[in-house]
Design a protein around this motif. Structure first.
Motif, PDB file in Angstrom:
ATOM      1  N   TRP A  32       0.836  -1.212   0.000  1.00 42.16           N
ATOM      2  CA  TRP A  32       0.000   0.000   0.000  1.00 42.16           C
ATOM      3  C   TRP A  32       0.866   1.255   0.000  1.00 42.16           C
ATOM      4  N   LEU A  33       1.982   1.216   0.705  1.00 37.80           N
ATOM      5  CA  LEU A  33       2.896   2.360   0.676  1.00 37.80           C
ATOM      6  C   LEU A  33       3.368   2.626  -0.755  1.00 37.80           C
ATOM      7  N   ASP A  34       3.755   1.557  -1.442  1.00 40.80           N
ATOM      8  CA  ASP A  34       4.197   1.720  -2.832  1.00 40.80           C
ATOM      9  C   ASP A  34       3.065   2.271  -3.698  1.00 40.80           C
ATOM     10  N   ARG A  35       1.860   1.804  -3.459  1.00 45.93           N
ATOM     11  CA  ARG A  35       0.717   2.250  -4.256  1.00 45.93           C
ATOM     12  C   ARG A  35       0.450   3.739  -4.034  1.00 45.93           C
ATOM     13  N   TRP A  36       0.502   4.179  -2.766  1.00 45.98           N
ATOM     14  CA  TRP A  36       0.272   5.598  -2.479  1.00 45.98           C
ATOM     15  C   TRP A  36       1.324   6.469  -3.149  1.00 45.98           C
ATOM     16  N   ALA A  37       2.577   5.982  -3.127  1.00 42.79           N
ATOM     17  CA  ALA A  37       3.638   6.742  -3.789  1.00 42.79           C
ATOM     18  C   ALA A  37       3.406   6.782  -5.292  1.00 42.79           C
ATOM     19  N   ILE A  39       0.530   6.556  -7.031  1.00 38.72           N
ATOM     20  CA  ILE A  39      -0.579   7.411  -7.473  1.00 38.72           C
ATOM     21  C   ILE A  39      -0.460   8.829  -6.919  1.00 38.72           C
ATOM     22  N   GLY A  40       0.576   9.065  -6.066  1.00 39.95           N
ATOM     23  CA  GLY A  40       0.838  10.420  -5.577  1.00 39.95           C
ATOM     24  C   GLY A  40      -0.274  10.978  -4.706  1.00 39.95           C
ATOM     25  N   VAL A  41      -0.673  10.226  -3.695  1.00 39.28           N
ATOM     26  CA  VAL A  41      -1.810  10.628  -2.868  1.00 39.28           C
ATOM     27  C   VAL A  41      -1.605  12.003  -2.253  1.00 39.28           C
ATOM     28  N   TYR A  42      -0.434  12.250  -1.661  1.00 37.07           N
ATOM     29  CA  TYR A  42      -0.226  13.520  -0.968  1.00 37.07           C
ATOM     30  C   TYR A  42      -0.321  14.701  -1.932  1.00 37.07           C
ATOM     31  N   GLU A 846      -7.416  -0.948   2.658  1.00 39.63           N
ATOM     32  CA  GLU A 846      -7.752  -2.298   2.212  1.00 39.63           C
ATOM     33  C   GLU A 846      -9.270  -2.470   2.117  1.00 39.63           C
ATOM     34  N   VAL A 847      -9.982  -1.991   3.125  1.00 40.76           N
ATOM     35  CA  VAL A 847     -11.444  -2.096   3.117  1.00 40.76           C
ATOM     36  C   VAL A 847     -12.015  -1.321   1.933  1.00 40.76           C
ATOM     37  N   TRP A 848     -11.534  -0.127   1.739  1.00 40.00           N
ATOM     38  CA  TRP A 848     -12.035   0.726   0.658  1.00 40.00           C
ATOM     39  C   TRP A 848     -11.807   0.083  -0.709  1.00 40.00           C
ATOM     40  N   LEU A 849     -10.598  -0.411  -0.926  1.00 41.38           N
ATOM     41  CA  LEU A 849     -10.264  -0.990  -2.231  1.00 41.38           C
ATOM     42  C   LEU A 849     -10.995  -2.304  -2.470  1.00 41.38           C
ATOM     43  N   GLU A 850     -11.374  -2.994  -1.420  1.00 48.39           N
ATOM     44  CA  GLU A 850     -12.152  -4.216  -1.581  1.00 48.39           C
ATOM     45  C   GLU A 850     -13.499  -3.896  -2.230  1.00 48.39           C
ATOM     46  N   ARG A 851     -14.021  -2.731  -1.918  1.00 46.48           N
ATOM     47  CA  ARG A 851     -15.325  -2.347  -2.466  1.00 46.48           C
ATOM     48  C   ARG A 851     -15.201  -1.456  -3.691  1.00 46.48           C
ATOM     49  N   PHE A 852     -14.186  -0.594  -3.680  1.00 48.09           N
ATOM     50  CA  PHE A 852     -14.018   0.350  -4.791  1.00 48.09           C
ATOM     51  C   PHE A 852     -12.617   0.212  -5.381  1.00 48.09           C
ATOM     52  N   PRO A 853     -12.359  -0.889  -6.077  1.00 41.06           N
ATOM     53  CA  PRO A 853     -11.038  -1.057  -6.688  1.00 41.06           C
ATOM     54  C   PRO A 853     -10.859  -0.076  -7.832  1.00 41.06           C
ATOM     55  N   GLY A 854      -9.611   0.207  -8.133  1.00 43.68           N
ATOM     56  CA  GLY A 854      -9.333   1.120  -9.240  1.00 43.68           C
ATOM     57  C   GLY A 854      -7.953   1.696  -9.093  1.00 43.68           C
ATOM     58  N   ASP A 855      -7.354   2.041 -10.217  1.00 37.94           N
ATOM     59  CA  ASP A 855      -5.978   2.529 -10.195  1.00 37.94           C
ATOM     60  C   ASP A 855      -5.828   3.801  -9.370  1.00 37.94           C
ATOM     61  N   ASP A 856      -6.843   4.646  -9.363  1.00 34.76           N
ATOM     62  CA  ASP A 856      -6.744   5.920  -8.661  1.00 34.76           C
ATOM     63  C   ASP A 856      -7.581   5.960  -7.385  1.00 34.76           C
ATOM     64  N   SER A 858      -8.666   5.540  -3.560  1.00 36.46           N
ATOM     65  CA  SER A 858      -8.046   5.523  -2.228  1.00 36.46           C
ATOM     66  C   SER A 858      -8.976   6.200  -1.236  1.00 36.46           C
ATOM     67  N   VAL A 859      -9.123   5.594  -0.067  1.00 38.37           N
ATOM     68  CA  VAL A 859      -9.929   6.226   0.979  1.00 38.37           C
ATOM     69  C   VAL A 859      -9.307   7.539   1.417  1.00 38.37           C
ATOM     70  N   HIS A 860      -7.992   7.669   1.212  1.00 41.51           N
ATOM     71  CA  HIS A 860      -7.296   8.867   1.658  1.00 41.51           C
ATOM     72  C   HIS A 860      -7.434  10.034   0.687  1.00 41.51           C
ATOM     73  N   LEU A 861      -8.183   9.817  -0.372  1.00 42.95           N
ATOM     74  CA  LEU A 861      -8.467  10.905  -1.303  1.00 42.95           C
ATOM     75  C   LEU A 861      -9.877  11.459  -1.119  1.00 42.95           C
ATOM     76  N   VAL A 862     -10.613  10.954  -0.150  1.00 45.23           N
ATOM     77  CA  VAL A 862     -11.990  11.411   0.073  1.00 45.23           C
ATOM     78  C   VAL A 862     -12.090  12.060   1.447  1.00 45.23           C
ATOM     79  N   ASP A 863     -13.183  12.776   1.647  1.00 44.04           N
ATOM     80  CA  ASP A 863     -13.459  13.427   2.921  1.00 44.04           C
ATOM     81  C   ASP A 863     -14.454  12.609   3.725  1.00 44.04           C
ATOM     82  N   ILE A 864     -14.522  12.907   4.989  1.00 45.88           N
ATOM     83  CA  ILE A 864     -15.588  12.344   5.821  1.00 45.88           C
ATOM     84  C   ILE A 864     -16.919  12.880   5.299  1.00 45.88           C
ATOM     85  N   PRO A 865     -17.885  12.016   5.000  1.00 50.30           N
ATOM     86  CA  PRO A 865     -19.167  12.501   4.450  1.00 50.30           C
ATOM     87  C   PRO A 865     -19.904  13.381   5.461  1.00 50.30           C
ATOM     88  N   GLU A 866     -20.621  14.322   4.931  1.00 48.43           N
ATOM     89  CA  GLU A 866     -21.496  15.124   5.785  1.00 48.43           C
ATOM     90  C   GLU A 866     -22.665  14.249   6.241  1.00 48.43           C
TER      91      GLU A 866
END
Length: 997
Positions: A32-37, A39-42, A846-856, A858-866
């Motif tokens: 996952w660390l490699d994946r974040w690097a 896709i450039g999450v930060y 891991e949980v997020w990608l299990e449901r929403f797989p895709g090259d781009d 990541s749960v870390h690219l979304v906000d907490i829903p209102e």
């Protein structure tokens, strides 16, 4: 099941997911660390967050000289949780990691390498030496960066800040030159904490306290004369009988006191050669004592007289091995009489002393004397004690009392009689030969009353671990009570005033006790010692006038053009430019004669480096803070005297206020028994070891579970408990994933159409959303995690999931109840993954990608829903409090039947529930209570509770009488119902028959 009854298993909507029960974090997290690097999450977050309100946590720089310890892991994980949570709550949360790269620890390592090779640092060109220090720091920055990233910490890792970067060195010098220009910089000679091992001054933050066994001695200062003041009559004034009586009384005092001894007690015998005075307490009772007898092996003689504080006399004579019967109190000695005495140093007149100690010692009252220990008198060596220094500075007598007997290496000056060339410490940091030499000489001249040893807390250098001393030496200081001439007086005119105003009005502290601690330090702290006598760091970029005194107005060169040339050179070449041949001529230019000016080669305290980071990180970087002020500084509690402190001083001197809005503090990490970790005890826990066994998410979860504002404990058993909590959370997420398989928006049900149970879950989510956001905003990760963990394990796993399994598995695909439940599971999924993502960064990905797989993806690219506040339904929540209480009694009653093997499962039961309160009974009847209790049937009544009914003592008015269910077992849902076998599909109940179509 009868042979002709179909197998209905395939008709059930059983959970489907590839999400494994076993996490395998140690092996999977690096992926996952490699994946974040990749896709450039930060960086993508920076792009998508453009226009949002910035949130800046400024990283307190760790030191680049070793592998990470558990305290580093705690610190960086808390910071990461702060940054991630604020990002997911809608801010542009930037995090630039940094490193402290200059200073003695690195220089010391290079010197150690030299010593092993038989090389002398002084033989190496200074720029070559500095380059080796730079290379050493670069290597450890790379190592620590990888170790921090392995913890799952997000940030601008490809472009961190380093205090040794050329731009940083330029800005550090510029910040120093602001002190030069605003009038707060001065050179002074005063006692500072000095490391003989490292041969440099140290700041309080560079000192740690350890027990040390020290020599302790009781030294005799002979009363040389008695010279009463105007209140005592002189011989010339005695013209009548009364005058003659006064003169006679004065003579009696003189006869009694001259030749007696004033005794001092000290734990630093090496300071006796530098003694210049003795002081007493003006408010204590003193007496003249006489020795009436002596035991064997005693340095006291019968008939000798001693002046001592009455409260301490008995214990002082006991130290000299006298019995109570061997001394007596002769008379009072008033403080006026003490003030009339002069004293002789015990080495005065000693053969070979060459008059070194023949001057009369000053003798006066001082407010720092106590009568709690010692003798009631304090020996003063103002070159080696701050209180004594301040006393004589206030009296304008420093020139008479300052000595320069101790050299940089802790040795006495070569020409000091008796002691020249003796060392306070040996070359390994242990006891030198100076103390013994002083004690032996005092014994020889009869100057010692007693001696011994004492174990006490003593300052040590936290780098060399060797004791430090107070030593008077010329140093450079920032005056914190001098008016700062920069026009930034909004928060005060002096550094101290600005610092105190910042603490009181501009900064919030977590925990609040941090405010009082920092405030108390800032109220009483002395001027800031800026200089160090080393080589690796940013030099004090200033020049002094040859022949001028530090007090002369033109002593320091203050020229903006010179400063600009220095800054330009540092930007291009780094601070090494200061040490290059011709540097003085280059920087002075044609405006000043180099022959008239001295170049200063001391380096800046590394705390000044890190204290200046707000300027070259927050102010200068594009991803810094728009106003140069950080939202948060977060470090360990020791940084109240370290980075929080130096940053406050530095910024108040150059910026006019504190460089932070929040100061968040964590405690120290201890072992499971509450002991401090140390390699010698073998109780250290390395982050690397925890990650190898459990994974970084378990370490992060441990951080979230602790109250970091105090000291935390960690150990094998604690980590096992953490891992168990993790497994329970993982099972919650696995349930969600399994039961959301194939879910689409077309299934969604509006909350207004949902059953009460689902609306109750939405209410809890609305409550939790407030709790989570408030907790993250207040940096309360323990509170956030506890609320979420209890919700997942109690409200969800033990109640909602348990109840709704039947509907999820057995209801028809388009049944409202099942659709409503799946809608709620979807809502739960989005909130739990984002609420927990700042803590469990790998698992929630891991949980997020299990449901929403895709090259781009990541749960870390979304906000907490209102979460809509309309979901809050206090009346419904209150109703379900009562329903759940009744359910607890029912499930407890059935558990006994299961334990006694009367039934195998709760679906075999059809209990009768007696409910005394009519409103509670009405509430229970309004829901499908048999489904709530997971029974096949249930009877509700307000008939009196039978004596044999099961009760729970903590829930009054509810009783349960066990009954078995009537009917046949449905071969699809396993409920026992009377209608089983009466429908089109054999062996099923009506609900299942309808579901089968």
């Amino acid at each position: 099941m009868c042979a002709d009854t179909p197998d209905y298993k395939d008709t059930l909507n059983l959970p489907e997911t590839e999400f494994p029960m076993r996490a395998g974090l140690p092996k999977r997290e690096p992926g996952w660390l490699d994946r974040w690097a990749q896709i450039g999450v930060y960086d993508r977050l920076r792009e998508t967050a453009e226009g949002r309100e910035p949130f800046i946590l400024h990283d307190g720089p760790p030191y680049a000289n070793g592998h990470l310890h558990i305290g580093h892991a705690l610190n960086k994980t808390i910071k990461d949780m702060i940054v991630r949570s604020h990002q997911m709550m809608g801010r542009d949360a930037r995090y630039v990691p940094g490193w402290d790269c200059h200073g003695l620890p690195i220089e010391w390592k290079i010197e150690e390498q030299y010593r092993k090779k038989g090389r002398n640092k002084d033989d190496v060109p200074v720029i070559d030496f500095r380059q080796e220090c730079r290379k050493f720091a670069e290597g450890w920055v790379d190592v620590q960066r990888d170790e921090f990233k392995r913890l799952g910490v997000t940030g601008k890792w490809d472009d961190p800040y380093l205090t040794m970067n050329f731009h940083a060195e330029r800005v550090i010098a510029e910040e120093f030159m602001k002190f030069l220009m605003n009038g707060t910089l001065y050179q002074g000679s005063k006692p500072v904490m000095w490391s003989p091992m490292e041969q440099t001054a140290l700041a309080e933050a560079e000192v740690e306290y350890h027990d040390k066994e020290s020599f302790t001695i009781w030294v005799k200062f002979r009363v040389d004369s008695y010279a009463p003041g105007a209140t005592d009559a002189s011989d010339e004034e005695a013209t009548d009988t009364q005058g003659a009586a006064v003169v006679a009384a004065a003579q009696d005092v003189r006869d009694a006191l001259v030749g007696a001894y004033v005794v001092i007690w000290t734990t630093t015998p090496w300071t006796i050669p530098s003694n210049k005075a003795v002081v007493f307490g003006a408010d204590y009772d003193y007496g003249l004592y006489e020795v009436t007898g002596t035991p064997d092996e005693c340095w006291l003689k019968t008939g000798e007289r001693y002046i001592l504080a009455d409260k301490l006399a008995a214990q002082t004579f006991a130290k000299a091995r006298l019995e109570d019967s061997q001394w007596t109190r002769v008379q009072d000695v008033t403080t006026d009489q003490l003030s009339a005495l002069t004293l002789k140093h015990p080495l005065a007149g000693a053969e070979g002393a060459n008059g070194e100690w023949d001057d009369v010692r000053d003798f006066r009252a001082a407010d720092f004397v106590t009568d709690e220990e010692g003798t009631g008198f304090v020996h003063c060596a103002p070159s080696h004690g701050m209180e004594e220094y301040e006393l004589y500075r206030g009296l304008g007598m420093l020139e008479q009392v300052i000595t320069y007997n101790v050299m940089d290496d802790g040795g006495f000056r070569a020409d000091l009689p008796f002691f020249g060339g003796k060392y306070i410490l040996n070359r390994k940091g242990g006891e030198g030969d100076a103390n013994k030499a002083v004690i032996d000489k005092l014994v020889e001249v009869g100057g010692l009353m007693a001696r011994g040893k004492i174990k006490h807390s003593y300052p040590h250098s936290w780098r060399s671990k060797a004791p430090v001393i107070y030593r008077n030496t010329p140093q450079w200081f920032a005056a914190i009570d001098r008016k700062v001439g920069d026009g930034q007086d909004t928060h005060g005119e002096t550094i101290r005033e600005r610092a105190l105003t910042s603490i009181e009005e501009l900064v919030k502290f977590t925990p609040p006790s941090g405010r009082n601690r920092l405030h108390a330090m800032m109220e009483t702290r002395p001027d800031w010692v800026l200089s160090r006598q080393r080589a690796w760091g940013v030099p004090l970029t200033c020049f002094t006038k040859k022949g001028a005194l530090p007090t002369d107005p033109d002593f320091l060169l203050r020229d903006a053009a010179v400063n600009a040339r220095i800054a330009e050179a540092f930007e291009a070449e780094g601070a090494d430019a200061w040490y290059k041949d011709g540097a003085k001529e280059r920087f002075l230019g044609s405006d000043h004669d180099p022959a008239e000016w001295e170049q200063v080669f001391d380096i800046l305290d590394v705390w000044f480096d890190s204290g200046s980071t707000h300027a070259f990180v927050l102010r200068d970087r594009a991803d810094g803070a728009p106003d140069g002020i950080a939202d948060v500084y977060m470090e360990g509690t020791d940084q109240h005297r370290g980075w929080f402190h130096s940053s406050l001083l530095e910024a108040c001197g150059t910026l006019g206020r504190a460089p932070y809005r929040n100061v968040v503090t964590h405690g120290f990490t201890l072992d499971e028994k509450g002991n401090k970790m140390s390699k010698s005890l073998g109780n250290t826990i390395a982050p690397e070891d925890v990650i190898k066994q459990y994974g970084a998410d378990i370490l992060r979860l441990w951080v979230a579970q602790t109250d970091y504002t105090g000291d935390q404990r960690i150990g094998p058993e604690i980590l096992k408990g953490t891992a168990d909590s993790y497994r329970r959370l993982r099972n919650t997420m696995r349930f969600l994933l399994g039961n959301l398989s194939g879910f689409t928006d077309t299934e969604k049900v509006d909350p207004s159409e949902m059953p009460e149970l689902e609306r109750w879950v939405l209410h809890r989510l609305a409550e939790l959303d407030v709790r989570v956001r408030e907790g993250y905003a207040a940096f309360d990760f323990q509170g956030v995690f506890r609320a979420l963990f209890e919700f997942c394990t109690i409200d969800l796993s033990s109640v909602y999931f348990d109840i709704r399994k039947d509907a999820l598995y057995c209801d028809a695909d388009d049944a409202l109840r099942r659709r409503a439940s799946r809608t709620v599971l979807d809502i739960l999924f989005h909130r739990l993954t984002t609420w927990l993502a700042p803590i469990l960064v790998f698992t929630m990905e891991e949980v997020w990608l299990e449901r929403f797989p895709g090259d781009d993806s990541s749960v870390h690219l979304v906000d907490i829903p209102e979460t809509p506040s309309a979901w809050l339904d206090p009346a419904l929540a209150a109703k379900w409090v009562g329903i759940r209480k009744v359910r607890r009694v029912v499930t407890a009653a059935l558990e006994i039947q299961r334990r006694d093997k009367v039934i195998g499962a709760s679906l075999e039961a059809a209990p009768v529930v007696h409910i005394r309160e009519s409103d509670v009974l009405s509430d229970v009847k309004s829901v499908d209570f048999e489904d709530i209790c997971i029974t096949s049937a249930i009877s509700l009544t307000n008939d009196p509770i039978p004596a044999e009914a099961f009760r729970l003592p903590e829930i009054e008015g509810v009783g349960v009488v066990f009954e078995t269910a009537d009917g046949e077992k449905c071969q699809r849902c396993w409920k026992i119902l009377p209608d089983v076998g009466t429908h089109a599909h054999p062996g099923v109940c009506g609900r299942c028959d309808e579901a089968l179509g």
